[in-house]
Design a protein around this motif. Structure first.
Motif, mmCIF file in Angstrom:
data_model
loop_
_atom_site.group_PDB
_atom_site.id
_atom_site.type_symbol
_atom_site.label_atom_id
_atom_site.label_comp_id
_atom_site.label_asym_id
_atom_site.label_seq_id
_atom_site.Cartn_x
_atom_site.Cartn_y
_atom_site.Cartn_z
ATOM 1 N N ALA A 98 -58.178 -14.001 3.679
ATOM 2 C CA ALA A 98 -56.996 -13.619 4.457
ATOM 3 C C ALA A 98 -57.373 -12.845 5.717
ATOM 4 O O ALA A 98 -56.602 -12.778 6.668
ATOM 5 N N GLU A 99 -58.591 -12.251 5.673
ATOM 6 C CA GLU A 99 -59.026 -11.474 6.839
ATOM 7 C C GLU A 99 -59.879 -12.304 7.783
ATOM 8 O O GLU A 99 -60.443 -11.784 8.751
ATOM 9 N N MET A 100 -60.000 -13.592 7.508
ATOM 10 C CA MET A 100 -60.796 -14.470 8.377
ATOM 11 C C MET A 100 -59.884 -15.540 8.962
ATOM 12 O O MET A 100 -58.837 -15.856 8.400
ATOM 13 N N THR A 101 -60.307 -16.097 10.084
ATOM 14 C CA THR A 101 -59.508 -17.175 10.661
ATOM 15 C C THR A 101 -59.864 -18.485 9.956
ATOM 16 O O THR A 101 -60.933 -18.621 9.352
ATOM 17 N N ALA A 102 -58.974 -19.448 10.101
ATOM 18 C CA ALA A 102 -59.239 -20.765 9.499
ATOM 19 C C ALA A 102 -60.489 -21.380 10.128
ATOM 20 O O ALA A 102 -61.257 -22.078 9.458
ATOM 21 N N ASP A 103 -60.716 -21.100 11.421
ATOM 22 C CA ASP A 103 -61.909 -21.642 12.082
ATOM 23 C C ASP A 103 -63.185 -21.050 11.477
ATOM 24 O O ASP A 103 -64.192 -21.749 11.312
ATOM 25 N N GLN A 104 -63.131 -19.759 11.169
ATOM 26 C CA GLN A 104 -64.314 -19.134 10.538
ATOM 27 C C GLN A 104 -64.588 -19.769 9.173
ATOM 28 O O GLN A 104 -65.738 -20.030 8.824
ATOM 29 N N LEU A 105 -63.529 -20.009 8.439
ATOM 30 C CA LEU A 105 -63.712 -20.630 7.117
ATOM 31 C C LEU A 105 -64.288 -22.037 7.271
ATOM 32 O O LEU A 105 -65.187 -22.451 6.524
ATOM 33 N N GLU A 106 -63.799 -22.752 8.258
ATOM 34 C CA GLU A 106 -64.271 -24.133 8.448
ATOM 35 C C GLU A 106 -65.736 -24.177 8.873
ATOM 36 O O GLU A 106 -66.462 -25.107 8.515
#
Ligand SMILES: NC(=O)c1ccc[n+]([C@@H]2O[C@H](COP(=O)([O-])OP(=O)(O)OC[C@H]3O[C@@H](n4cnc5c(N)ncnc54)[C@H](OP(=O)(O)O)[C@@H]3O)[C@@H](O)[C@H]2O)c1
Length: 274
Positions: A98-106
């Motif tokens: 929740a503290e990361m962006t979707a781009d970071q997760l990707e």
């Protein structure tokens, strides 16, 4: 590993586990191709290893999260002079999703899943033609450890586990080696590069990268499929496998479990893991 000491490709060779693989493979006489993003680190290692071990050391600066960087490495790995690929580059992205962006997760998915998949496929396509070669995929014990602080990371390593185990089944009986290495906590830049302290785990739980790689290479040379260097007793792994087989048998009933049968009072099912 090939007796002819063919080319070994190591991804994520600029630090930690990858840098130790590079050193140990050079010491065994393998010519090397070292892959990572930091050219200065790669150049330093190239100079050191070629001087100390007298082997050819080439570098390929590539960002494995980018399609073009990955394509460059994939093309090189598919060549018929590659005897060993160590798919080691990996990123943690530790912290709450929740503290990361979707781009970071990707980005974690691109490096830990897409790159591992495409590079394994490229290497195996080439190994198959020659009926020779070794693939080492660096997973993690967190494949078995879903956690609130590493949703995508632990999921990506669960992928590496199932992907590599499935490849081993696909290639069973062929003279191509496929090894899954599952490190526990290793003292590298993995934690500090993410702004975390090394004390994420108890101090005594850590191995050095040297201990990990020496054990992993011993496992590879012994023909081991799964190497968990910090696991003292192989029965621990065997009991996981036994539980997995029992689980598969248990779900083949062809019936809906009674706990999901609604009662006249409409009682709710008890979910597994609840
Ligand atoms: N340390 C642990 O406790 C631990 C435990 C279990 C599993 N592992 C796994 O072990 C592997 C190696 O980690 P490590 O502990 O040695 O960490 P590390 O010291 O941080 O090394 C990571 C390596 O991956 C490379 N890398 C990162 N992003 C990349 C990208 N986008 N493209 C190309 N290369 C990239 C880094 O090089 P550049 O930054 O120069 O690109 C570096 O060489 C990873 O797969 C990790 O998941 C580590």
């Amino acid at each position: 590993m090939g007796k002819d000491k063919g080319l070994a490709v190591v991804t994520g060779a600029s630090s930690g586990i990858g840098a130790v693989y590079a050193e140990r493979l050079a010491a065994r006489g393998h010519p090397l191709l070292l892959v990572a993003r930091r050219p200065d680190r790669l150049a330093r290692l190239q100079e050191e290893l070629s001087r100390e071990h007298g082997v050819s050391v080439k570098t390929l600066v590539a960002d494995l999260e980018s399609p073009s960087g990955l394509a460059d490495v994939e093309k090189r790995v598919a060549a018929d002079d590659v005897a060993l690929l160590v798919n080691n580059a990996g990123a943690g992205g530790l912290g709450k999703s929740a503290e990361m962006t979707a781009d970071q997760l990707e980005r974690i998915i691109k490096l830990n899943i897409t790159a591992v998949t495409r590079l394994s496929h490229a290497a195996l396509t080439s190994f198959r033609k020659r009926d020779a070669g070794a693939l080492v995929n660096i997973g993690s014990v967190v494949a078995h450890l879903p956690s609130a602080g590493s949703a995508v990371y632990s999921a990506s390593k669960a992928y590496v586990l199932n992907f590599t185990r499935s490849l081993q089944m696909e290639y069973a009986g062929r003279p191509i080696r496929i090894q899954l290495v599952m490190p526990g906590p290793i003292r590298t830049e993995f934690f500090s590069s993410q702004g975390l302290s090394d004390s994420v785990f108890p101090t005594e739980a850590y191995l050095t990268a040297e201990q990990l790689v020496d054990a992993a290479l011993a496992g590879l040379e012994a023909g081991e499929e799964v190497t968990v260097p910090s696991m003292p007793d192989v029965r621990t792994w065997n009991s996981l496998e036994t539980a997995r087989v029992a689980f598969m048998k248990a779900i083949m009933s062809g019936e809906v479990a009674s706990r999901y049968h609604l009662t006249p009072q409409g009682s709710r099912p008890v979910r597994p893991g609840a």
